[in-house]
Write a protein that holds these residues in place. Structure first.
Motif, PDB file in Angstrom:
ATOM      1  N   PHE A 254      15.955  27.620  58.835  1.00  0.00           N
ATOM      2  CA  PHE A 254      16.737  27.445  57.615  1.00  0.00           C
ATOM      3  C   PHE A 254      16.102  26.360  56.755  1.00  0.00           C
ATOM      4  CE2 PHE A 254      21.206  28.871  59.260  1.00  0.00           C
ATOM      5  CZ  PHE A 254      20.639  30.035  59.760  1.00  0.00           C
ATOM      6  N   THR A 255      16.229  26.524  55.430  1.00  0.00           N
ATOM      7  CA  THR A 255      15.727  25.528  54.501  1.00  0.00           C
ATOM      8  C   THR A 255      16.757  25.293  53.403  1.00  0.00           C
ATOM      9  OG1 THR A 255      13.440  26.268  54.865  1.00  0.00           O
ATOM     10  CG2 THR A 255      13.867  24.888  52.937  1.00  0.00           C
ATOM     11  N   ILE A 256      17.146  24.033  53.237  1.00  0.00           N
ATOM     12  CA  ILE A 256      18.076  23.677  52.174  1.00  0.00           C
ATOM     13  C   ILE A 256      17.270  23.107  51.006  1.00  0.00           C
ATOM     14  CG2 ILE A 256      18.517  21.356  53.103  1.00  0.00           C
ATOM     15  CD1 ILE A 256      21.415  21.643  52.111  1.00  0.00           C
ATOM     16  N   SER A 257      17.673  23.467  49.790  1.00  0.00           N
ATOM     17  CA  SER A 257      16.970  22.979  48.609  1.00  0.00           C
ATOM     18  C   SER A 257      17.958  22.880  47.452  1.00  0.00           C
ATOM     19  CB  SER A 257      15.825  23.925  48.237  1.00  0.00           C
ATOM     20  OG  SER A 257      16.311  25.219  47.926  1.00  0.00           O
ATOM     21  N   ARG A 258      17.564  22.161  46.441  1.00  0.00           N
ATOM     22  CA  ARG A 258      18.461  22.011  45.304  1.00  0.00           C
ATOM     23  C   ARG A 258      17.682  22.147  44.004  1.00  0.00           C
ATOM     24  NH1 ARG A 258      19.701  15.447  45.546  1.00  0.00           N
ATOM     25  NH2 ARG A 258      17.676  14.780  44.694  1.00  0.00           N
ATOM     26  N   ASP A 259      18.424  22.537  42.962  1.00  0.00           N
ATOM     27  CA  ASP A 259      17.883  22.621  41.612  1.00  0.00           C
ATOM     28  C   ASP A 259      18.790  21.764  40.733  1.00  0.00           C
ATOM     29  OD1 ASP A 259      17.314  23.363  38.948  1.00  0.00           O
ATOM     30  OD2 ASP A 259      16.583  25.321  39.588  1.00  0.00           O
ATOM     31  N   ASN A 260      18.317  20.573  40.406  1.00  0.00           N
ATOM     32  CA  ASN A 260      19.156  19.649  39.642  1.00  0.00           C
ATOM     33  C   ASN A 260      19.472  20.183  38.256  1.00  0.00           C
ATOM     34  OD1 ASN A 260      19.246  17.858  41.759  1.00  0.00           O
ATOM     35  ND2 ASN A 260      17.630  16.549  40.966  1.00  0.00           N
ATOM     36  N   ALA A 261      18.560  20.926  37.667  1.00  0.00           N
ATOM     37  CA  ALA A 261      18.785  21.458  36.323  1.00  0.00           C
ATOM     38  C   ALA A 261      19.905  22.500  36.323  1.00  0.00           C
ATOM     39  CB  ALA A 261      17.499  22.061  35.779  1.00  0.00           C
ATOM     40  N   LYS A 262      19.936  23.311  37.381  1.00  0.00           N
ATOM     41  CA  LYS A 262      20.962  24.360  37.473  1.00  0.00           C
ATOM     42  C   LYS A 262      22.207  23.872  38.206  1.00  0.00           C
ATOM     43  CE  LYS A 262      17.681  28.211  37.467  1.00  0.00           C
ATOM     44  NZ  LYS A 262      17.184  29.402  38.240  1.00  0.00           N
ATOM     45  N   ASN A 263      22.099  22.703  38.850  1.00  0.00           N
ATOM     46  CA  ASN A 263      23.203  22.157  39.655  1.00  0.00           C
ATOM     47  C   ASN A 263      23.592  23.111  40.792  1.00  0.00           C
ATOM     48  OD1 ASN A 263      24.275  19.517  39.406  1.00  0.00           O
ATOM     49  ND2 ASN A 263      26.319  20.357  39.076  1.00  0.00           N
ATOM     50  N   THR A 264      22.573  23.611  41.459  1.00  0.00           N
ATOM     51  CA  THR A 264      22.797  24.517  42.581  1.00  0.00           C
ATOM     52  C   THR A 264      22.075  24.026  43.834  1.00  0.00           C
ATOM     53  OG1 THR A 264      20.904  25.891  41.936  1.00  0.00           O
ATOM     54  CG2 THR A 264      23.070  26.559  41.110  1.00  0.00           C
ATOM     55  N   VAL A 265      22.623  24.379  44.982  1.00  0.00           N
ATOM     56  CA  VAL A 265      22.008  24.077  46.264  1.00  0.00           C
ATOM     57  C   VAL A 265      21.916  25.382  47.045  1.00  0.00           C
ATOM     58  CG1 VAL A 265      22.210  22.830  48.435  1.00  0.00           C
ATOM     59  CG2 VAL A 265      22.875  21.721  46.298  1.00  0.00           C
ATOM     60  N   ASP A 266      20.718  25.717  47.484  1.00  0.00           N
ATOM     61  CA  ASP A 266      20.496  26.959  48.212  1.00  0.00           C
ATOM     62  C   ASP A 266      20.248  26.702  49.692  1.00  0.00           C
ATOM     63  OD1 ASP A 266      18.629  28.794  45.644  1.00  0.00           O
ATOM     64  OD2 ASP A 266      20.746  28.233  45.823  1.00  0.00           O
ATOM     65  N   LEU A 267      20.571  27.713  50.485  1.00  0.00           N
ATOM     66  CA  LEU A 267      20.250  27.691  51.913  1.00  0.00           C
ATOM     67  C   LEU A 267      19.497  28.975  52.232  1.00  0.00           C
ATOM     68  CD1 LEU A 267      20.638  26.091  54.587  1.00  0.00           C
ATOM     69  CD2 LEU A 267      22.582  27.606  55.053  1.00  0.00           C
ATOM     70  N   GLN A 268      18.207  28.861  52.436  1.00  0.00           N
ATOM     71  CA  GLN A 268      17.385  30.000  52.820  1.00  0.00           C
ATOM     72  C   GLN A 268      17.436  30.135  54.328  1.00  0.00           C
ATOM     73  OE1 GLN A 268      15.623  32.299  50.972  1.00  0.00           O
ATOM     74  NE2 GLN A 268      15.166  33.308  52.926  1.00  0.00           N
ATOM     75  N   MET A 269      17.846  31.294  54.803  1.00  0.00           N
ATOM     76  CA  MET A 269      18.016  31.519  56.238  1.00  0.00           C
ATOM     77  C   MET A 269      17.077  32.634  56.684  1.00  0.00           C
ATOM     78  SD  MET A 269      22.175  31.259  56.478  1.00  0.00           S
ATOM     79  CE  MET A 269      22.423  32.726  55.480  1.00  0.00           C
ATOM     80  N   ASP A 270      16.132  32.299  57.521  1.00  0.00           N
ATOM     81  CA  ASP A 270      15.160  33.253  58.048  1.00  0.00           C
ATOM     82  C   ASP A 270      15.320  33.396  59.557  1.00  0.00           C
ATOM     83  OD1 ASP A 270      12.830  31.703  55.797  1.00  0.00           O
ATOM     84  OD2 ASP A 270      13.933  33.575  55.476  1.00  0.00           O
ATOM     85  N   SER A 271      14.740  34.456  60.090  1.00  0.00           N
ATOM     86  CA  SER A 271      14.782  34.708  61.540  1.00  0.00           C
ATOM     87  C   SER A 271      16.207  34.606  62.064  1.00  0.00           C
ATOM     88  CB  SER A 271      13.868  33.717  62.278  1.00  0.00           C
ATOM     89  OG  SER A 271      12.547  33.804  61.825  1.00  0.00           O
ATOM     90  N   LEU A 272      17.106  35.260  61.383  1.00  0.00           N
ATOM     91  CA  LEU A 272      18.523  35.155  61.721  1.00  0.00           C
ATOM     92  C   LEU A 272      18.814  35.752  63.092  1.00  0.00           C
ATOM     93  CD1 LEU A 272      19.965  35.810  58.202  1.00  0.00           C
ATOM     94  CD2 LEU A 272      20.520  33.839  59.621  1.00  0.00           C
ATOM     95  N   ARG A 273      19.782  35.136  63.763  1.00  0.00           N
ATOM     96  CA  ARG A 273      20.202  35.538  65.093  1.00  0.00           C
ATOM     97  C   ARG A 273      21.685  35.907  65.053  1.00  0.00           C
ATOM     98  NH1 ARG A 273      17.920  29.925  67.726  1.00  0.00           N
ATOM     99  NH2 ARG A 273      15.684  30.242  67.294  1.00  0.00           N
ATOM    100  N   SER A 274      22.125  36.611  66.074  1.00  0.00           N
ATOM    101  CA  SER A 274      23.530  37.002  66.102  1.00  0.00           C
ATOM    102  C   SER A 274      24.450  35.776  66.133  1.00  0.00           C
ATOM    103  CB  SER A 274      23.803  37.889  67.312  1.00  0.00           C
ATOM    104  OG  SER A 274      23.438  37.226  68.505  1.00  0.00           O
ATOM    105  N   GLU A 275      23.981  34.700  66.757  1.00  0.00           N
ATOM    106  CA  GLU A 275      24.813  33.497  66.840  1.00  0.00           C
ATOM    107  C   GLU A 275      24.915  32.751  65.506  1.00  0.00           C
ATOM    108  OE1 GLU A 275      22.209  34.240  68.782  1.00  0.00           O
ATOM    109  OE2 GLU A 275      20.950  32.469  69.206  1.00  0.00           O
ATOM    110  N   ASP A 276      24.191  33.195  64.487  1.00  0.00           N
ATOM    111  CA  ASP A 276      24.342  32.611  63.154  1.00  0.00           C
ATOM    112  C   ASP A 276      25.503  33.242  62.386  1.00  0.00           C
ATOM    113  OD1 ASP A 276      20.759  32.616  62.943  1.00  0.00           O
ATOM    114  OD2 ASP A 276      22.053  30.885  63.340  1.00  0.00           O
ATOM    115  N   THR A 277      26.098  34.281  62.943  1.00  0.00           N
ATOM    116  CA  THR A 277      27.231  34.938  62.290  1.00  0.00           C
ATOM    117  C   THR A 277      28.394  33.966  62.141  1.00  0.00           C
ATOM    118  OG1 THR A 277      26.628  37.142  63.087  1.00  0.00           O
ATOM    119  CG2 THR A 277      28.935  36.769  62.509  1.00  0.00           C
ATOM    120  N   ALA A 278      28.874  33.810  60.907  1.00  0.00           N
ATOM    121  CA  ALA A 278      29.955  32.874  60.622  1.00  0.00           C
ATOM    122  C   ALA A 278      30.290  32.941  59.134  1.00  0.00           C
ATOM    123  CB  ALA A 278      29.548  31.451  60.984  1.00  0.00           C
ATOM    124  N   VAL A 279      31.357  32.254  58.775  1.00  0.00           N
ATOM    125  CA  VAL A 279      31.618  31.978  57.365  1.00  0.00           C
ATOM    126  C   VAL A 279      30.914  30.671  57.029  1.00  0.00           C
ATOM    127  CG1 VAL A 279      33.350  31.524  55.601  1.00  0.00           C
ATOM    128  CG2 VAL A 279      33.831  33.173  57.427  1.00  0.00           C
TER     129      VAL A 279
END
Length: 126
Positions: free
Chosen positions: A68-93
Motif C-alpha cells: 500500500f502507498t499513501i499520498s496526498r495532493d495539497n492542491a486538490k486537498n485529497t489523500v489517496d491510498l494505492q493498494m496493490d497485491s491485495l489479499r482476502s484479509e484486506d477485505t474491510a470497510v
C-alpha cells in the motif's frame, strides 16, 4: 464544516489493485494529518496508513508495507491510498480520518482523530 469523502472502493480478485481517494473539505492538508483505517466484520477498527501534515512523512501497519502507498495532493486537498497485491484479509470497510493534533505517538490510534469519512467497501475475492 469539515467533510471527508472516500471513493474508489469495490470488488477485486486476489493479487489485484484498487485506489481509494479521500476528498477533504473545510480544512487543508497543511493543518491536518490524514489516516486510513479499516474495519472488517466482527473486528475492531485498525490503522492502515497515515501521512503527517508536517513534512508529509508516511506510516503503515506492518501487513501492508510494500503493498500500500499513501499520498496526498495539497492542491486538490485529497489523500489517496494505492493498494496493490491485495489479499482476502484486506477485505474491510476503509475509512479516511483527519487529526488536527499531529502527535506521532498516537498516529495509529483511531480515538485521536477528529474527523471521519463515511467509509468505502473493499472486497477481495479469492
Amino acid at each position: 464544516q469539515v467533510q471527508l469523502v472516500e471513493s474508489g472502493g469495490g470488488l477485486v480478485q486476489t493479487g489485484g489493485s484498487l485506489r481509494l481517494s479521500c476528498a477533504v473539505s473545510g480544512v487543508t492538508l497543511r493543518t491536518t494529518t490524514v489516516g486510513w483505517f479499516r474495519q472488517a466484520p466482527g473486528k475492531e477498527r485498525e490503522f492502515v496508513a497515515a501521512i503527517r501534515r508536517n513534512g508529509g512523512h508516511t506510516y503503515y501497519r506492518d501487513s501492508v508495507k510494500g503493498r500500500f502507498t499513501i499520498s496526498r495532493d495539497n492542491a486538490k486537498n485529497t489523500v489517496d491510498l494505492q493498494m496493490d497485491s491485495l489479499r482476502s484479509e484486506d477485505t474491510a470497510v476503509y475509512y479516511c480520518a483527519g487529526d488536527r493534533n499531529d502527535i506521532l505517538s498516537t498516529i495509529r490510534d483511531p480515538n485521536t482523530y477528529d474527523y471521519w469519512g463515511q467509509g468505502a467497501q473493499v472486497t477481495v475475492s479469492s
